[in-house]
Design an enzyme around this catalytic site. Structure first.
Site, short mmCIF file in Angstrom:
data_model
loop_
_atom_site.label_atom_id
_atom_site.label_comp_id
_atom_site.label_asym_id
_atom_site.label_seq_id
_atom_site.Cartn_x
_atom_site.Cartn_y
_atom_site.Cartn_z
N PRO A 183 0.76 -1.60 0.05
CG PRO A 183 0.31 -0.75 1.91
CD PRO A 183 1.28 -1.30 1.24
CD GLU A 184 2.92 3.50 -3.97
OE1 GLU A 184 2.87 4.82 -4.29
OE2 GLU A 184 2.39 2.83 -4.96
NE ARG B 70 10.58 -1.29 -5.20
CZ ARG B 70 9.76 -0.24 -4.49
NH1 ARG B 70 10.23 0.53 -3.09
NH2 ARG B 70 8.69 -0.88 -4.19
NE ARG C 288 16.23 16.21 -1.04
CZ ARG C 288 16.96 16.06 0.38
NH1 ARG C 288 17.72 14.95 -0.20
NH2 ARG C 288 17.26 16.51 1.03
CE LYS D 44 4.80 4.95 0.64
NZ LYS D 44 6.06 3.87 0.03
CG HIS E 64 1.34 -15.78 6.72
ND1 HIS E 64 2.74 -16.14 6.59
CD2 HIS E 64 0.50 -16.22 5.48
CE1 HIS E 64 2.77 -16.66 5.50
NE2 HIS E 64 1.65 -16.75 4.68
NE ARG F 102 8.04 -10.03 0.00
CZ ARG F 102 8.61 -9.41 -1.15
NH1 ARG F 102 7.26 -8.05 -2.07
NH2 ARG F 102 9.46 -9.05 -1.11
#
Length: 290
Positions: free
Chosen positions: A2-3, A280, A171, A59, A118, A137
Site C-alpha cells: 500500500p501507498e 525498483r 539534490r 503510509k 500469517h 511477508r
DNA sequence: ATACCGACCTGTCAGC
DNA sequence: TGCTGACAGGTCGGTA
C-alpha cells in the site's frame, strides 16, 4: 502493497468501523519480525483503551487511543483514587502505529471468521468484533507511542508548492529516488511515483537539481492529482490489496505507465520502457518524458 | 552526501 | 507435476 491512497482508503474504513470501540484484549503471534515495540508493551498499551480516531500519516495507520492502561490500574492507590474523585481522572493517551509494508492488511472480523494464515495480531473489541493484522511477508511494522509519533517528511496532499519545490533543491539524486524518500515526502511509493512523473513529463532518472522550477510546479500538481484520483477510486489493487471492508480498488485501471512495459503510450503510442532504478521497477515513456 | 545492492520474508507466476 | 528464477505496493543498513 500500500501507498498513500491505499492506506487512506483503509484508514477511512477502519475509522468508520472501530472509532469509539475499545480494545478488551490482544493476542500476538510468535513471529517477532513485525513488532517494533515489545509484545508486552503493545498489548499493555492497547488493552483497556478506547479508539478515538483512526487516521493516516504517510503510509502509516495511526490509531489514537485514550483511557487508562493496565499498569496505571495496578499502580492506583487510595490517595490517587481520592484525588481523582475531586478532579477528572487524567486521560492517558497513546498511539498505535501500523505500517503495512508490502503485504500487510488490517481487517475487522467477526470472531467466528476463519483466522487467515500469517495473522500476527488480533485485538478483541468491546463490540465483540476483532481487529486483525495479517502480513505474509512480514515487512509490516507494529509499534506503540506514548508521546507524539513523528513519521517525518511532509504530506504530499498538504504541502505548498513553495515547500515542495524546496524539497528537491540542490539534490543530485534521481527525481524518482527523491519522490520515494519518505523523509522528504511521505506516502508516495513506486506506482504513484511512476504515474506522477509520467503526467509531469519527467524521466525517473532525471537529477532532481536539474529540473526547472516550472517543471517542479507541474510535478507538484501531478502528484496531488494522481493521489486524489487514486483515493477517489479506492486505491490500486494489483494482486491482493483490499480495504477494511474487503473491497478492491480500481485505480489500477487508470495506470498509464506502471505495469505497462512494452505497451503503447496512451498519448504517443511509443512502447513504455521499464528500467530498474534504486532497485525498483520504473516505467516511463521515452518520448513524453524528458 | 549519494547511489547501488543485498537483506528482510513469503507467495505467485512463467518457463522449462 | 515439479523445479527454478524473477518479481512483488517498502524500508534499512552497509559499502564504495
Amino acid at each position: 502493497m500500500p501507498e498513500l491512497p491505499e492506506v487512506e482508503t483503509i484508514v477511512r474504513g477502519l475509522h468508520t468501523l472501530v472509532a469509539g470501540d475499545s480494545v478488551e484484549s490482544v493476542w500476538i503471534g510468535s513471529r517477532p519480525q513485525p513488532l517494533k515495540s515489545p509484545a508486552g508493551v503493545i498489548a499493555g498499551t492497547l488493552e483497556g483503551k478506547r479508539i478515538v480516531r483512526v487516521h493516516r500519516a504517510g503510509k502509516h495507520i495511526v490509531f489514537d487511543l485514550e483511557g487508562a492502561t493496565r499498569t496505571s490500574h495496578a499502580k492506583r492507590d487510595v490517595r490517587t483514587d481520592r484525588a481523582q474523585t475531586r478532579r477528572p481522572a487524567p486521560v492517558q493517551t497513546a498511539q498505535w502505529v501500523v505500517h503495512l509494508g508490502m503485504t500487510g492488511r488490517m481487517v475487522v472480523s467477526e470472531p467466528a471468521a476463519k483466522i487467515a494464515k500469517h495473522t500476527h495480531l488480533i485485538a478483541t473489541l468491546a463490540s465483540g468484533r476483532e481487529l486483525r493484522f495479517i502480513d505474509p511477508r512480514m515487512f509490516g511494522k507494529l509499534s506503540v507511542h506514548a508521546g507524539g509519533f513523528d513519521p517525518g517528511g511532509v504530506e504530499p496532499l498538504e504541502v505548498s508548492e513553495e515547500r515542495f519545490v524546496a524539497l528537491f533543491r540542490g539534490r543530485k539524486t534521481p527525481i524518482k529516488s527523491a519522490l520515494l524518500n519518505q523523509k522528504l515526502l511521505r506516502g508516495v511509493g513506486n506506482i504513484y511515483a511512476d504515474e506522477s512523473l509520467f503526467r509531469a513529463g519527467i524521466r525517473p532518472r532525471r537529477r532532481a537539481a536539474t529540473i526547472t522550477r516550472e517543471q517542479l510546479g507541474t510535478l507538484h500538481r501531478a502528484v496531488r492529482e494522481v493521489l486524489c484520483e487514486a483515493i477517489a477510486l479506492g486505491g490500486s489493487s494489483i494482486s491482493d490489496y483490499v480495504d477494511a471492508d474487503g473491497e478492491e480498488g480500481f485505480f489500477q485501471l487508470q495506470h498509464r505507465v506502471y505495469g505497462r512495459e512494452g505497451e503503447p503510450c496512451l498519448v504517443c503510442r511509443t512502447a513504455i520502457r521499464r528500467i530498474v532504478l534504486a532497485g525498483r521497477s520504473s516505467h516511463y515513456c521515452s518520448k513524453c518524458q524528458k
